[in-house]
Write a protein that holds these residues in place. Sequence first.
Motif: not given
Length: 729
Positions: A5, A63, A65-66, A70, A72, A74
Amino acid sequence: MVRSVTNTNPYRALPLTSIEDELSSGETPAVNCAVLEVAAGKALKCTYGTAVGGAAPGTNTAWVTSFTGIVYPTAVVAYDFTAAAVKDVLANVNVDDTQPSSTAPWAFAGNGVREYTYQVTCDQDEFGSNDSYEIPVENTATIRETAQTDSASAAVTCWKLDVSKDAAPTFTRTYQWQIEKSVTPAVVDLFDGEQAETNYTVAVAQTGAVDSGWAVSGNIKVVNPAPIPATLAAVSDQLSDGVNVPVNCSSLAVPANGGQVTCTYATALPDAATRTNTATVQQQINDAVVKGYQAVAQVVFGAPTVEVDKSISVQDSYEGGAPVLLQSGITTAWETTYAHTVDCNAAQQYVNGKASLTRDNTAEIVETGADASAHVDINCYRLLVEKTAQPGYTQTSTWDIDKRVEPAMQYLFEGESAPITYTVRVTKTGVIASEWGVAGAITVKNPAPMVATLESLDDVFDGKTFSCLNAPSPVAAAVNGEPGVLACNYAFALDGEVNGDNVATARQILSSGSRQDYSGMAPVDFAQASVTQVNASVNIWDVLNGGPPTLVGENVSADFAIEIPDVFNCTSALDYGSDGVARLVSGNEASIAETEQRDDATAAANCYRPLVSKTADPAYTRTYRWAIDKLVTPAQQDLFEGDTTTLHYTVRVTRELASTGDYWVDGAILVTNTNPYRALPLTSIEDELSSGETPAVNCAVLEVAAGKALKCTYGTAVAGRRRGRIRPG
């Protein structure tokens, strides 16, 4: 596999909340990140990996997760195993084993097998008090490279046989007994017809016991608790004194699961000593191993197992008869007394009135045959009756006797006397033949040592009976062999000359109350009769006034006469009684002693005494003094108005003799002539007082007519008052 990431913000770090990964085949492998934050302008590398279900190709998506929430994703990455790189891991391994007896470690380049053995031995010390115990055998093999392990557990159960035994000692105790028998009385004396009780006593007593037949027997029991059968190699038995005892076993194969084999043994012993009895059982474990077991029992003798004659029975036989059981179940000292009745019924030959019998009686212990006897000697007796018989008759002379007196009556005054004369005449009047009869002696002899009692002793002849006894009489017992004797003399008066048998019968009263007769006989023959002359001459006796008899004619055989003088004396010693008459009687009896004929004559005389009586009439004068006294009770009385009371008056008069005087005595003297046939001349009549005065007596005449009375008077003064007695002269 690696995922990364990148934080495109060069100024701030990017916190993440999660990173997730998923294969198209559905697997979601775990993602491993050092941290969940990506430094500013930096990249964060994370890894993942998972096994999949097979070699089929697929895709993989991640996946991130922030912290802002959110997510994100791949790009989708495809994978295909046909083009995958292959790496051989653990193609060869080494294996270790925990069992020391193994040959490990072993190396394996592929599949392989290694085998080895481990020997397990059962140790008898481990059993303790149990029939079995467990030996656990744990074994683990380990691949060194992978640490993989696998174990194999073996459970070895060790079993032992259960060997037990018992010992039952036995012996026989034989009890010893003695028996005694006695009888009371041992000698019985009976009259024929009597019976008596004899009391027999039988006594038994235990005198000891003898032990024998010692032995021991028992069972040797082998129990197999194991689930596998056992085989016995041998079973033996031995006593502590070294004696080997034979053993008999039903089988040497012991079934599994509690199966058992029982062996028996038995042997005789010499005594009752305590011993140890040991049984040895050998089990055939395998061809090379034999296991031994032992069981011990003590041989201790207690109470006898067999008792001989502890309980006995006693039987009794009388005079050889069938035995009669007296008692059974006798275990201790025992005694009994019973009675037998004996009699003289079997006695046959009597000698001098005696016969003898013996009665035997034997008691026996049935079990031992021991016996004891007692016998009774019975002496039987019969009375002996002996008699004599002497016939005879009497020739009797008859007599007459006559007696007279002159004068028969006289009347005399006191002090006179007068003679009288008695005449006795005896006349022989004839001769009479009489008293035909038989006489003799009866003798009853008792040979027995006890008194016999006769109810009667009768002699019978010519229909007549002479009874010797008025009541039951004893016949004395024999002493020193001499019989007791009861003798009786008898005599029968007969009507004339009668010849025949004269029988005497003695009737004995037996102890039972019954009667027994015994007889004796003597002939009566008047050719041998004795003739008795009676009163051919007689003796004449005379008794005067009750005095002693006087023989006045001795052996008088013809007519006879004699005179006997007597005198009446009217003495003053006679009892003249209140009527003044003493009556004299002269009684004279003459008798013929032999015939008891008698005649008497009586003379009488009246002796007269005059009756003198008098009166005494005293007189005197008495003068009295008098006194009078009067009392009232109560002398003082206090009353309320309306009340009353009673007064009691007593008048007492007392008389007292003051003086006496003028004493005088007078009276009459009466003389009565008690002779009604003759006058009584008097010579004087005098009178005197006890005080000494002699008053003059005044009589008309000094003669009292027959059967009449003469009255005279007197009177005189006396000196004073006294008691006195007036005595006529």
